[in-house]
Design a protein around this motif. Structure first.
Motif, PDB file in Angstrom:
ATOM      1  N   VAL A   9       9.352   4.353   3.600  1.00 36.87           N
ATOM      2  CA  VAL A   9       8.363   5.084   4.385  1.00 36.87           C
ATOM      3  C   VAL A   9       7.069   5.046   3.593  1.00 36.87           C
ATOM      4  CG1 VAL A   9       7.738   7.325   5.359  1.00 36.87           C
ATOM      5  CG2 VAL A   9      10.106   6.545   5.441  1.00 36.87           C
ATOM      6  N   VAL A  10       5.979   4.728   4.291  1.00 35.48           N
ATOM      7  CA  VAL A  10       4.677   4.617   3.640  1.00 35.48           C
ATOM      8  C   VAL A  10       3.635   5.401   4.433  1.00 35.48           C
ATOM      9  CG1 VAL A  10       5.130   2.382   2.552  1.00 35.48           C
ATOM     10  CG2 VAL A  10       4.201   2.452   4.875  1.00 35.48           C
ATOM     11  N   VAL A  11       2.550   5.737   3.758  1.00 31.23           N
ATOM     12  CA  VAL A  11       1.424   6.395   4.402  1.00 31.23           C
ATOM     13  C   VAL A  11       0.226   5.450   4.326  1.00 31.23           C
ATOM     14  CG1 VAL A  11       0.680   7.652   2.331  1.00 31.23           C
ATOM     15  CG2 VAL A  11       0.106   8.530   4.581  1.00 31.23           C
ATOM     16  N   LEU A  12      -0.526   5.393   5.391  1.00 31.80           N
ATOM     17  CA  LEU A  12      -1.695   4.525   5.484  1.00 31.80           C
ATOM     18  C   LEU A  12      -2.869   5.160   4.733  1.00 31.80           C
ATOM     19  CD1 LEU A  12      -2.707   1.878   6.798  1.00 31.80           C
ATOM     20  CD2 LEU A  12      -3.327   3.244   8.797  1.00 31.80           C
ATOM     21  N   LEU A  13      -3.536   4.387   3.886  1.00 32.51           N
ATOM     22  CA  LEU A  13      -4.632   4.897   3.062  1.00 32.51           C
ATOM     23  C   LEU A  13      -6.008   4.685   3.681  1.00 32.51           C
ATOM     24  CD1 LEU A  13      -3.359   3.781  -0.459  1.00 32.51           C
ATOM     25  CD2 LEU A  13      -3.215   6.047   0.598  1.00 32.51           C
ATOM     26  N   ILE A  14      -6.063   3.986   4.814  1.00 28.81           N
ATOM     27  CA  ILE A  14      -7.350   3.698   5.464  1.00 28.81           C
ATOM     28  C   ILE A  14      -7.204   3.843   6.975  1.00 28.81           C
ATOM     29  CG2 ILE A  14      -8.112   2.069   3.672  1.00 28.81           C
ATOM     30  CD1 ILE A  14      -7.341  -0.182   5.717  1.00 28.81           C
ATOM     31  N   ASP A  15      -8.329   3.999   7.663  1.00 31.87           N
ATOM     32  CA  ASP A  15      -8.339   3.938   9.123  1.00 31.87           C
ATOM     33  C   ASP A  15      -8.308   2.480   9.568  1.00 31.87           C
ATOM     34  OD1 ASP A  15      -8.618   6.724   9.421  1.00 31.87           O
ATOM     35  OD2 ASP A  15     -10.808   6.598   9.443  1.00 31.87           O
ATOM     36  N   ILE A  16      -7.593   2.192  10.646  1.00 30.90           N
ATOM     37  CA  ILE A  16      -7.606   0.872  11.275  1.00 30.90           C
ATOM     38  C   ILE A  16      -7.833   1.099  12.768  1.00 30.90           C
ATOM     39  CG2 ILE A  16      -6.411  -1.321  11.626  1.00 30.90           C
ATOM     40  CD1 ILE A  16      -4.711  -0.699   9.182  1.00 30.90           C
ATOM     41  N   PRO A  17      -9.094   1.271  13.164  1.00 31.42           N
ATOM     42  CA  PRO A  17      -9.403   1.592  14.565  1.00 31.42           C
ATOM     43  C   PRO A  17      -8.868   0.569  15.568  1.00 31.42           C
ATOM     44  CG  PRO A  17     -11.328   1.903  13.178  1.00 31.42           C
ATOM     45  CD  PRO A  17     -10.279   1.250  12.331  1.00 31.42           C
ATOM     46  N   ALA A  18      -8.853  -0.708  15.217  1.00 32.53           N
ATOM     47  CA  ALA A  18      -8.378  -1.741  16.145  1.00 32.53           C
ATOM     48  C   ALA A  18      -6.904  -1.538  16.511  1.00 32.53           C
ATOM     49  CB  ALA A  18      -8.584  -3.126  15.542  1.00 32.53           C
ATOM     50  N   GLU A  19      -6.144  -0.905  15.619  1.00 38.78           N
ATOM     51  CA  GLU A  19      -4.718  -0.628  15.868  1.00 38.78           C
ATOM     52  C   GLU A  19      -4.497   0.831  16.299  1.00 38.78           C
ATOM     53  OE1 GLU A  19      -2.105  -2.626  15.782  1.00 38.78           O
ATOM     54  OE2 GLU A  19      -2.960  -4.425  14.902  1.00 38.78           O
ATOM     55  N   THR A  58      -2.320  -2.501  -1.089  1.00 34.15           N
ATOM     56  CA  THR A  58      -3.470  -1.647  -1.406  1.00 34.15           C
ATOM     57  C   THR A  58      -3.835  -0.717  -0.249  1.00 34.15           C
ATOM     58  OG1 THR A  58      -5.052  -3.335  -0.681  1.00 34.15           O
ATOM     59  CG2 THR A  58      -4.440  -3.334  -3.014  1.00 34.15           C
ATOM     60  N   GLN A  59      -3.318  -0.988   0.940  1.00 32.95           N
ATOM     61  CA  GLN A  59      -3.590  -0.151   2.112  1.00 32.95           C
ATOM     62  C   GLN A  59      -2.511   0.907   2.331  1.00 32.95           C
ATOM     63  OE1 GLN A  59      -3.819  -3.686   4.665  1.00 32.95           O
ATOM     64  NE2 GLN A  59      -5.872  -3.006   5.255  1.00 32.95           N
ATOM     65  N   LEU A  60      -1.485   0.911   1.471  1.00 28.26           N
ATOM     66  CA  LEU A  60      -0.316   1.764   1.664  1.00 28.26           C
ATOM     67  C   LEU A  60       0.013   2.548   0.405  1.00 28.26           C
ATOM     68  CD1 LEU A  60       1.980  -0.953   3.244  1.00 28.26           C
ATOM     69  CD2 LEU A  60       0.701   0.811   4.491  1.00 28.26           C
ATOM     70  N   MET A  61       0.683   3.686   0.608  1.00 29.96           N
ATOM     71  CA  MET A  61       1.260   4.434  -0.502  1.00 29.96           C
ATOM     72  C   MET A  61       2.686   4.802  -0.113  1.00 29.96           C
ATOM     73  SD  MET A  61      -0.017   7.908  -2.435  1.00 29.96           S
ATOM     74  CE  MET A  61       0.270   8.980  -1.035  1.00 29.96           C
ATOM     75  N   LYS A  62       3.619   4.522  -0.988  1.00 26.89           N
ATOM     76  CA  LYS A  62       5.023   4.843  -0.745  1.00 26.89           C
ATOM     77  C   LYS A  62       5.196   6.361  -0.735  1.00 26.89           C
ATOM     78  CE  LYS A  62       9.580   3.810  -2.652  1.00 26.89           C
ATOM     79  NZ  LYS A  62      10.297   3.034  -3.669  1.00 26.89           N
ATOM     80  N   VAL A  63       6.023   6.851   0.196  1.00 26.69           N
ATOM     81  CA  VAL A  63       6.299   8.280   0.306  1.00 26.69           C
ATOM     82  C   VAL A  63       7.643   8.561  -0.356  1.00 26.69           C
ATOM     83  CG1 VAL A  63       6.771  10.159   1.930  1.00 26.69           C
ATOM     84  CG2 VAL A  63       5.006   8.478   2.451  1.00 26.69           C
ATOM     85  N   TYR A  64       7.664   9.595  -1.193  1.00 27.80           N
ATOM     86  CA  TYR A  64       8.893   9.979  -1.889  1.00 27.80           C
ATOM     87  C   TYR A  64       9.418  11.281  -1.304  1.00 27.80           C
ATOM     88  CZ  TYR A  64       7.472   6.470  -5.246  1.00 27.80           C
ATOM     89  OH  TYR A  64       7.107   5.293  -5.823  1.00 27.80           O
ATOM     90  N   GLN A  65      10.710  11.331  -1.011  1.00 27.12           N
ATOM     91  CA  GLN A  65      11.308  12.537  -0.444  1.00 27.12           C
ATOM     92  C   GLN A  65      12.303  13.187  -1.403  1.00 27.12           C
ATOM     93  OE1 GLN A  65      12.584  10.441   3.135  1.00 27.12           O
ATOM     94  NE2 GLN A  65      11.154  11.681   4.295  1.00 27.12           N
TER      95      GLN A  65
END
Length: 70
Positions: A9-19, A58-65
């Motif tokens: 599971v990852v979190v997006l670090l930037i906006d991607i308006p096209a998506e 570089t656009q993602l950060m791994k989520v730790y639970q």
């Protein structure tokens, strides 16, 4: 920090308006590529996919639970 891997599971670090994705969106890595990019699935709470972009680490950060093992 661990590199993202398949089914993480990852979190997006930037906006991607096209998506129609915004910073902070949660996704799941569903494919990894040799060039260090990842196919990430973004789905709503009903499990319906609304975006599947190819993203770089570089656009993602791994989520730790779970906490770090002692």
């Amino acid at each position: 920090m661990d590199s993202p891997a398949l089914l993480d599971v990852v979190v997006l670090l930037i906006d991607i308006p096209a998506e129609k994705l915004r910073k902070g969106s949660l996704g799941t890595i569903v494919e990894t590529f040799d060039n260090g990019n990842f196919l990430v699935e973004f789905a709503n709470l009903n499990g319906v996919t609304y975006a599947m972009p190819v993203l770089s680490a570089t656009q993602l950060m791994k989520v730790y639970q779970e906490p770090i093992a002692a």
